[in-house]
Design an enzyme around this catalytic site. Structure first.
Site, mmCIF file in Angstrom:
data_model
loop_
_atom_site.group_PDB
_atom_site.id
_atom_site.type_symbol
_atom_site.label_atom_id
_atom_site.label_comp_id
_atom_site.label_asym_id
_atom_site.label_seq_id
_atom_site.Cartn_x
_atom_site.Cartn_y
_atom_site.Cartn_z
ATOM 1 N N ASP A 45 54.349 147.200 66.473
ATOM 2 C CA ASP A 45 53.680 148.174 67.166
ATOM 3 C C ASP A 45 53.681 147.810 68.695
ATOM 4 O OD1 ASP A 45 51.673 150.633 67.772
ATOM 5 O OD2 ASP A 45 50.131 149.193 67.733
ATOM 6 N N SER A 46 52.965 148.806 69.436
ATOM 7 C CA SER A 46 52.989 148.350 70.903
ATOM 8 C C SER A 46 51.934 147.368 71.012
ATOM 9 C CB SER A 46 52.587 149.594 71.783
ATOM 10 O OG SER A 46 51.188 150.197 71.286
ATOM 11 N N GLY A 52 52.758 155.390 74.139
ATOM 12 C CA GLY A 52 52.534 157.003 74.036
ATOM 13 C C GLY A 52 53.143 157.694 75.092
ATOM 14 N N CYS A 75 53.555 152.259 64.051
ATOM 15 C CA CYS A 75 53.400 152.721 65.436
ATOM 16 C C CYS A 75 53.933 154.352 65.299
ATOM 17 C CB CYS A 75 54.056 152.264 66.527
ATOM 18 S SG CYS A 75 54.057 152.724 68.125
ATOM 19 N N GLU A 86 42.673 148.261 73.143
ATOM 20 C CA GLU A 86 43.478 146.920 73.396
ATOM 21 C C GLU A 86 42.629 146.179 74.087
ATOM 22 O OE1 GLU A 86 46.677 145.630 73.091
ATOM 23 O OE2 GLU A 86 47.005 147.232 71.359
ATOM 24 N N CYS A 100 47.681 157.722 65.264
ATOM 25 C CA CYS A 100 48.017 156.498 66.024
ATOM 26 C C CYS A 100 47.255 155.401 65.541
ATOM 27 C CB CYS A 100 47.407 156.810 67.576
ATOM 28 S SG CYS A 100 47.167 155.148 68.349
ATOM 29 N N THR A 101 48.084 154.459 65.090
ATOM 30 C CA THR A 101 47.479 153.242 64.429
ATOM 31 C C THR A 101 46.340 152.312 65.262
ATOM 32 O OG1 THR A 101 49.263 152.031 65.127
ATOM 33 C CG2 THR A 101 49.388 153.131 63.031
ATOM 34 N N HIS A 102 46.239 152.796 66.331
ATOM 35 C CA HIS A 102 45.122 151.868 67.199
ATOM 36 C C HIS A 102 43.680 152.840 66.609
ATOM 37 C CE1 HIS A 102 47.935 150.290 69.909
ATOM 38 N NE2 HIS A 102 47.048 149.567 70.318
#
Ligand code: DGL
Length: 281
Positions: free
Chosen positions: A14-15, A47, A77, A156, A188-190
């Protein structure tokens, strides 16, 4: 090379910390497999970036994970899946890939009001994958979308419920709720890390769909197909997790332990002429 023992290894990327929501689901289902996780925090967020650039990152990270003996790659992601899933499957035909797409299919089934909201980043909404999901599964519902600007960065930063995070979510969710949305898809996986806040804003009657358990089940299916003879799922051996970041390993270690509830080693990776390499610490 890492010193992971020679059993099944899933590569996940992922990012940033978002893919840990998928890692967590895979760990719950398959605690016996080794996991190698790459967080490309040098480039977070993905994104707002052009799809072609994200595709380049995804390809290089995949090459790195294959070098670490990953037998299956989970693109944890949505933005990277939108940018690169088709091309990764073409470039690495022998590798099983699991990708992410906004879960509009279950949302359309679950929604009683016929209005669903999708929260995702701009790259996800631009990709062909989203257009295809919309066409296949969303004919019977009204779909409202928001890119939640700044939300990935708040997560984050470890801010899961502060005033800034709340303001971003209220701005995204309130128009959807006012329009009658009763189901919210996390694209979005976040975002699963802010489910408690989403649920607080939306109220208990609104369903929030986190696709990570379904993605974990798909990873499990593909791994069993890829390694039918492997001694897996015996529940006896504990898989190991190796985390890597192209950002700050100490910060990643702290945040991942807080989000994921497990302490795992974190190593540092660096970008060098478009390829990833390990940094000695
Ligand atoms: N977690 C990611 C996703 O699922 C990427 C978010 C970002 O870096 O913008 O889309």
């Amino acid at each position: 090379m890492s010193d992971l023992p020679p059993s099944s290894t899933i590569g996940i990327f992922d990012s940033g910390v978002g893919g840990l929501s998928v890692l967590r689901a895979i760990r719950e289902l398959r605690g016996d497999v080794n996991i190698f996780y790459v967080a490309d925090q040098a480039h977070v967020p993905y994104g707002p970036r052009p799809l072609e650039q994200v595709r380049g990152f995804a390809t290089a990270i995949t090459e790195y994970l294959l070098g670490e003996r990953a037998e299956l790659i989970t693109v944890a992601c949505n933005a990277a899946s939108a940018a690169a899933l088709y091309s990764l499957r073409e470039s690495f035909p022998e590798v099983p890939f699991v990708g992410m797409e906004p879960a509009l299919k279950p949302a359309a089934t679950l929604s009683g009001s016929g209005t669903v909201g999708v929260l995702a980043t701009p790259a996800t909404f631009q990709g062909e994958l989203y257009a295809s999901v919309l066409e296949r599964f969303a004919a019977s519902v009204t779909v409202l979308t928001s890119t939640c600007p700044g939300l990935v960065q708040r997560i984050e930063a470890g801010d899961l419920d502060g005033p800034d995070t709340r303001a971003i979510l209220e701005e995204a969710l309130c128009p959807m709720l006012d329009a009658g949305a009763d189901t919210i898809v996390l694209g979005c996986t976040h975002y699963p890390f802010v489910i408690p806040l989403i649920q607080l804003i939306a109220g208990p009657g609104v369903k929030v769909i986190d696709p990570s358990p379904a993605v974990a089940r798909q990873a499990d299916r593909l791994l069993k197909e890829a390694r039918p003879a492997a001694k897996i799922a015996d529940g006896l051996s504990a898989g190991r997790v190796q985390l890597c970041t192209t950002g700050d390993p100490a910060a990643f270690s702290k945040l991942s332990a807080a989000l994921f509830g497990e302490s795992n080693p974190v190593s540092q990776l660096a970008w060098n002429k478009g390829a990833l390499c390990q940094v000695e610490m």
